[in-house]
Design an enzyme around this catalytic site. Structure first.
Site, PDB file in Angstrom:
ATOM      1  N   HIS A   7       0.832  -1.209   0.000  1.00 39.43           N
ATOM      2  CA  HIS A   7       0.000   0.000   0.000  1.00 39.43           C
ATOM      3  C   HIS A   7       0.860   1.249   0.000  1.00 39.43           C
ATOM      4  O   HIS A   7       2.050   1.208   0.315  1.00 39.43           O
ATOM      5  CB  HIS A   7      -0.970   0.035   1.196  1.00 39.43           C
ATOM      6  CG  HIS A   7      -0.329   0.043   2.547  1.00 39.43           C
ATOM      7  ND1 HIS A   7      -0.054  -1.104   3.255  1.00 39.43           N
ATOM      8  CD2 HIS A   7       0.087   1.062   3.343  1.00 39.43           C
ATOM      9  CE1 HIS A   7       0.495  -0.783   4.416  1.00 39.43           C
ATOM     10  NE2 HIS A   7       0.600   0.530   4.497  1.00 39.43           N
ATOM     11  N   HIS A  79       4.080   7.073   3.653  1.00 36.72           N
ATOM     12  CA  HIS A  79       5.010   5.943   3.486  1.00 36.72           C
ATOM     13  C   HIS A  79       4.540   4.985   2.402  1.00 36.72           C
ATOM     14  O   HIS A  79       3.393   5.020   1.974  1.00 36.72           O
ATOM     15  CB  HIS A  79       5.226   5.184   4.810  1.00 36.72           C
ATOM     16  CG  HIS A  79       4.015   4.479   5.360  1.00 36.72           C
ATOM     17  ND1 HIS A  79       3.178   5.043   6.291  1.00 36.72           N
ATOM     18  CD2 HIS A  79       3.508   3.240   5.127  1.00 36.72           C
ATOM     19  CE1 HIS A  79       2.228   4.190   6.606  1.00 36.72           C
ATOM     20  NE2 HIS A  79       2.389   3.084   5.909  1.00 36.72           N
ATOM     21  N   GLU A 130       7.677   1.011   5.049  1.00 39.26           N
ATOM     22  CA  GLU A 130       7.145  -0.025   5.943  1.00 39.26           C
ATOM     23  C   GLU A 130       7.366  -1.355   5.265  1.00 39.26           C
ATOM     24  O   GLU A 130       7.125  -1.497   4.059  1.00 39.26           O
ATOM     25  CB  GLU A 130       5.639   0.230   6.150  1.00 39.26           C
ATOM     26  CG  GLU A 130       4.957  -0.798   7.032  1.00 39.26           C
ATOM     27  CD  GLU A 130       3.466  -0.506   7.231  1.00 39.26           C
ATOM     28  OE1 GLU A 130       2.862   0.196   6.391  1.00 39.26           O
ATOM     29  OE2 GLU A 130       2.901  -1.001   8.230  1.00 39.26           O
TER      30      GLU A 130
HETATM   31 CO    CO Z   1       1.232   1.319   6.287  1.00 42.67          CO
END
Ligand code: CO
Length: 137
Positions: A7, A79, A130
């Protein structure tokens, strides 16, 4: 080592307004808002054919994205999340290469209840990364 883009996270001042933009203007399928007090955010999941967008609004005074919103009052990209098969192996390899892991370096359960780590943006082209372990190993 990294796999799919899981994502892209965007911090926004108003997750309902951001949902309307993605649903009505961009024509995507958006979830209802999910308050995640343990993570200090309310999240809306936007489903795209090849990945997801997560719209994050700070929740609570201790929200980890509050300072980001203070610096970016209109919101902004926060992120990228890449998938890995084995998050501990990935961390050890990255640390051996000199990369810095945020926090205490131990994986925590993220917004999808899977183990995640965050990597310092200064080590990755100015982008907070991440890592999410997606394998059920
Ligand atoms: Co995230």
């Amino acid at each position: 080592m990294i796999g799919r883009l899981n994502h892209v996270a965007i911090v926004v001042p108003d997750v309902a307004a951001a949902s309307a933009v993605y649903r009505d203007t961009l024509g995507t399928r958006v979830s209802a808002p999910h308050p995640l007090p343990a993570h200090g955010v309310t999240v809306v999941f936007v489903e795209l054919p090849n990945t997801k967008i997560e719209l994050l609004e700070p929740l609570g005074d201790a929200s980890p994205v509050r300072a980001f919103l203070d610096r970016n009052p209109n919101g902004g990209m926060h992120h990228l999340c890449y998938e890995v098969d084995d998050i501990v192996a990935a961390r050890d390899r990255l640390c051996a290469a000199g990369a810095r892991v945020l926090g205490d370096g131990e994986p925590r359960l993220g917004a999808h209840d899977k183990p995640v780590l965050f990597l310092h943006p200064k080590d990755f082209c100015g982008t907070l990364i991440e890592l999410e372990q997606t394998a059920s190993a």
